[in-house]
Design a protein around this motif. Structure first.
Motif, mmCIF file in Angstrom:
data_model
loop_
_atom_site.group_PDB
_atom_site.id
_atom_site.type_symbol
_atom_site.label_atom_id
_atom_site.label_comp_id
_atom_site.label_asym_id
_atom_site.label_seq_id
_atom_site.Cartn_x
_atom_site.Cartn_y
_atom_site.Cartn_z
ATOM 1 N N TYR A 69 66.650 6.336 90.478
ATOM 2 C CA TYR A 69 65.536 7.042 89.869
ATOM 3 C C TYR A 69 64.494 6.091 89.276
ATOM 4 O O TYR A 69 64.829 5.029 88.740
ATOM 5 C CB TYR A 69 66.052 7.957 88.747
ATOM 6 N N PRO A 70 63.207 6.481 89.341
ATOM 7 C CA PRO A 70 62.153 5.760 88.604
ATOM 8 C C PRO A 70 62.398 5.888 87.101
ATOM 9 O O PRO A 70 63.163 6.758 86.647
ATOM 10 C CB PRO A 70 60.872 6.485 89.021
ATOM 11 N N VAL A 71 61.743 5.038 86.330
ATOM 12 C CA VAL A 71 61.956 5.032 84.879
ATOM 13 C C VAL A 71 60.622 5.058 84.137
ATOM 14 O O VAL A 71 59.692 4.311 84.460
ATOM 15 C CB VAL A 71 62.757 3.790 84.437
ATOM 16 N N LEU A 72 60.559 5.913 83.124
ATOM 17 C CA LEU A 72 59.444 5.944 82.194
ATOM 18 C C LEU A 72 59.931 5.413 80.853
ATOM 19 O O LEU A 72 60.868 5.954 80.259
ATOM 20 C CB LEU A 72 58.927 7.376 82.009
ATOM 21 N N TYR A 73 59.326 4.323 80.370
ATOM 22 C CA TYR A 73 59.649 3.762 79.056
ATOM 23 C C TYR A 73 58.638 4.274 78.040
ATOM 24 O O TYR A 73 57.428 4.264 78.289
ATOM 25 C CB TYR A 73 59.615 2.230 79.108
ATOM 26 N N MET A 74 59.136 4.706 76.875
ATOM 27 C CA MET A 74 58.260 5.279 75.860
ATOM 28 C C MET A 74 58.553 4.679 74.491
ATOM 29 O O MET A 74 59.698 4.347 74.164
ATOM 30 C CB MET A 74 58.424 6.807 75.815
ATOM 31 N N HIS A 75 57.509 4.573 73.686
ATOM 32 C CA HIS A 75 57.637 4.101 72.307
ATOM 33 C C HIS A 75 57.822 5.300 71.374
ATOM 34 O O HIS A 75 57.665 6.450 71.775
ATOM 35 C CB HIS A 75 56.401 3.296 71.916
ATOM 36 N N ASP A 76 58.148 5.016 70.102
ATOM 37 C CA ASP A 76 58.407 6.086 69.127
ATOM 38 C C ASP A 76 59.417 7.077 69.705
ATOM 39 O O ASP A 76 59.223 8.292 69.681
ATOM 40 C CB ASP A 76 57.108 6.802 68.742
ATOM 41 N N GLY A 77 60.515 6.527 70.225
ATOM 42 C CA GLY A 77 61.505 7.339 70.932
ATOM 43 C C GLY A 77 62.087 8.468 70.118
ATOM 44 O O GLY A 77 62.546 9.469 70.673
ATOM 45 N N GLN A 78 62.064 8.355 68.799
ATOM 46 C CA GLN A 78 62.588 9.418 67.949
ATOM 47 C C GLN A 78 61.740 10.683 68.028
ATOM 48 O O GLN A 78 62.206 11.765 67.659
ATOM 49 C CB GLN A 78 62.689 8.943 66.499
ATOM 50 N N ASN A 79 60.504 10.551 68.527
ATOM 51 C CA ASN A 79 59.581 11.694 68.549
ATOM 52 C C ASN A 79 59.445 12.363 69.918
ATOM 53 O O ASN A 79 58.723 13.352 70.033
ATOM 54 C CB ASN A 79 58.181 11.252 68.112
ATOM 55 N N ILE A 80 60.089 11.854 70.955
ATOM 56 C CA ILE A 80 59.745 12.311 72.302
ATOM 57 C C ILE A 80 60.656 13.404 72.846
ATOM 58 O O ILE A 80 60.240 14.200 73.680
ATOM 59 C CB ILE A 80 59.703 11.131 73.294
ATOM 60 N N ILE A 81 61.912 13.469 72.382
ATOM 61 C CA ILE A 81 62.890 14.384 72.982
ATOM 62 C C ILE A 81 63.577 15.282 71.967
ATOM 63 O O ILE A 81 63.750 16.477 72.207
ATOM 64 C CB ILE A 81 63.957 13.567 73.765
ATOM 65 N N ASP A 82 63.974 14.696 70.843
ATOM 66 C CA ASP A 82 64.824 15.407 69.883
ATOM 67 C C ASP A 82 64.019 15.822 68.658
ATOM 68 O O ASP A 82 63.619 14.971 67.864
ATOM 69 C CB ASP A 82 65.978 14.489 69.475
ATOM 70 N N PRO A 83 63.799 17.127 68.443
ATOM 71 C CA PRO A 83 63.022 17.557 67.272
ATOM 72 C C PRO A 83 63.710 17.235 65.953
ATOM 73 O O PRO A 83 63.057 17.123 64.929
ATOM 74 C CB PRO A 83 62.870 19.070 67.485
ATOM 75 N N ALA A 84 65.037 17.058 65.990
ATOM 76 C CA ALA A 84 65.770 16.753 64.763
ATOM 77 C C ALA A 84 65.451 15.362 64.236
ATOM 78 O O ALA A 84 65.568 15.098 63.045
ATOM 79 C CB ALA A 84 67.271 16.883 65.005
ATOM 80 N N THR A 85 65.036 14.449 65.119
ATOM 81 C CA THR A 85 64.704 13.093 64.687
ATOM 82 C C THR A 85 63.205 12.861 64.614
ATOM 83 O O THR A 85 62.763 11.822 64.121
ATOM 84 C CB THR A 85 65.312 12.047 65.651
ATOM 85 N N SER A 86 62.401 13.807 65.096
ATOM 86 C CA SER A 86 60.961 13.636 65.121
ATOM 87 C C SER A 86 60.394 13.650 63.706
ATOM 88 O O SER A 86 60.909 14.319 62.812
ATOM 89 C CB SER A 86 60.317 14.743 65.952
ATOM 90 N N SER A 87 59.324 12.904 63.513
ATOM 91 C CA SER A 87 58.776 12.682 62.178
ATOM 92 C C SER A 87 58.463 13.965 61.423
ATOM 93 O O SER A 87 58.715 14.089 60.238
ATOM 94 C CB SER A 87 57.509 11.824 62.287
ATOM 95 N N PHE A 88 57.886 14.972 62.104
ATOM 96 C CA PHE A 88 57.499 16.205 61.431
ATOM 97 C C PHE A 88 58.175 17.429 62.046
ATOM 98 O O PHE A 88 57.671 18.543 61.962
ATOM 99 C CB PHE A 88 55.970 16.363 61.473
ATOM 100 N N GLY A 89 59.346 17.218 62.704
ATOM 101 C CA GLY A 89 60.097 18.337 63.266
ATOM 102 C C GLY A 89 59.525 18.870 64.558
ATOM 103 O O GLY A 89 59.967 19.910 65.050
#
Length: 377
Positions: free
Chosen positions: A169-189
């Motif tokens: 599979y191709p790969v997408l690398y992203m910064h601020d990983g806590q904010n991209i997938i899991d709302p529980a770890t995202s800065s403002f939910g």
């Protein structure tokens, strides 16, 4: 003598007639409809506003219903701010009990005073996170690179990853990983919902299946994502160290044409920098609301003498909050890239949404079109 102006952010703004200077005084005068037993705090996007820490900057109590705070500020800074009782659970609301959006304004070259009435406060109950995790994720904790703070890595795996064990599979690398997938770890939910977006586009046959790798930020985010010595280490850590780690553990397609980097704000800037510096490893970059030019920093000047790179570049920006300030850099970078030979709607895509704010929710709305430019099926 002061001139009274009524403006649309639901407060009264008084602008003094004092002459322009290097710094001006901004004052917030708050009136409460009901007295509170706790201290009142202002919180916002600058260090003197607590850098979004709701319990750092205490306002001065004038009497039971009135509070005040003043600070010297450079003109043209964009200020965003809210008011709390020392905790995000207790935020100022409107008369209907709805949490107030960030107030914002660009500092004029004159002393400025805000008069704001706060109707009531949120009730202290935990806000329900918006969204959920869709699909399979793996966590790699405390990823270590010498010279950087350890950070967690989240990896999202596509629908067929475990059923088709021969597929890569191709790969997408992203910064601020806590904010991209899991709302529980995202800065403002609120997360970017890249998992739901990619999963939906794949199932509709509009997108290739991809692996998404999110690198969490640390308290050194500004240095890591900036044009600094530590930033140079961080860029190498993504392009070389993390990519090598992921390619060895997961069934990736490691070639340049299958590798993309993405981020927003400072993350949009560092995505561009990584793709530009490691153009032999990355197909291109998704740069949302990128901080190409902000205050004294100017990355357009940094690449002035560089020749054209074999890259696909996506740049976008909103029209509210700090994006107002960032628009100049977006325009200048777009112009600079075209002067180097990039062509609009060919290998350079620039998207402006004047109604969008500088937020995860708005980046999530623009993400589907952006990701399809790189991995359309």
């Amino acid at each position: 003598m002061k001139k009274l102006l009524l403006i649309t952010l639901s407060y009264l703004l008084f602008i003094s007639c004092s002459p322009s200077s290097d710094e001006v005084t901004v004052t917030w005068n708050i009136k409460l409809n009901h007295p509170v037993e706790k201290d009142l705090y202002i919180v916002g996007n600058q260090d003197f506003l607590g850098a979004w820490d709701p319990s750092q900057i205490k306002m001065e109590k004038v009497n039971e219903l009135n509070w005040s705070f003043s600070h010297k500020v450079e003109p043209r800074k964009l200020l965003e701010f809210k008011f709390t009782l020392g905790d995000w659970k207790f935020q100022a609301t409107d008369k209907n009990g709805n949490e107030r959006q960030n107030d914002e304004f660009i500092v004029p070259q004159r002393d400025t005073t805000f008069h704001l009435t706060i109707e009531q406060w949120t009730d202290g109950k935990e806000k329900k996170n918006q969204g959920q995790i869709t699909g399979e994720v793996r966590y790699h904790q405390n990823f270590h690179i010498d010279g950087l703070l350890d950070r967690d890595i989240i990896v999202w795996l596509p629908p067929s990853y475990f059923s088709d064990t021969d597929k890569r599979y191709p790969v997408l690398y992203m910064h601020d990983g806590q904010n991209i997938i899991d709302p529980a770890t995202s800065s403002f939910g609120v997360d970017w919902q890249v998992d739901e977006t990619v999963d939906s586009l794949v199932r509709k046959g509009l997108l290739k299946e991809i692996i998404i790798v999110g690198s969490y930020c640390t308290t050194d985010r500004t240095e890591d994502y900036g044009d600094t010595d530590k930033g140079k280490i961080y860029r190498k850590s993504i392009a070389i160290d993390l990519k090598h780690f992921i390619d060895n553990i997961y069934r990736t397609k490691p070639e340049k044409q299958n590798t993309v980097v993405a981020g927003s704000s400072m993350g949009g800037l560092v995505s561009f920098m990584i793709a530009w510096e490691y153009s032999d490893l990355f197909k291109g970059a998704i740069c949302m609301s990128p901080a190409f030019k902000y205050e004294d920093f100017d990355h357009i000047e940094s690449i002035k003498d560089s020749s054209k790179k074999d890259l696909l570049i996506y740049i976008d920006n909103g029209g509210k909050q700090v994006d107002i300030i960032l628009q100049e850099g977006v325009d200048m970078m777009s112009e600079s890239l075209q002067e180097k030979g990039f062509k609009q709607n060919n290998d350079l895509f620039v998207v402006i949404d004047k109604e969008a704010r500088h937020s995860e929710g708005d980046w999530a709305k623009r993400f589907p079109n952006a990701i399809q430019l790189f991995f359309k099926k």
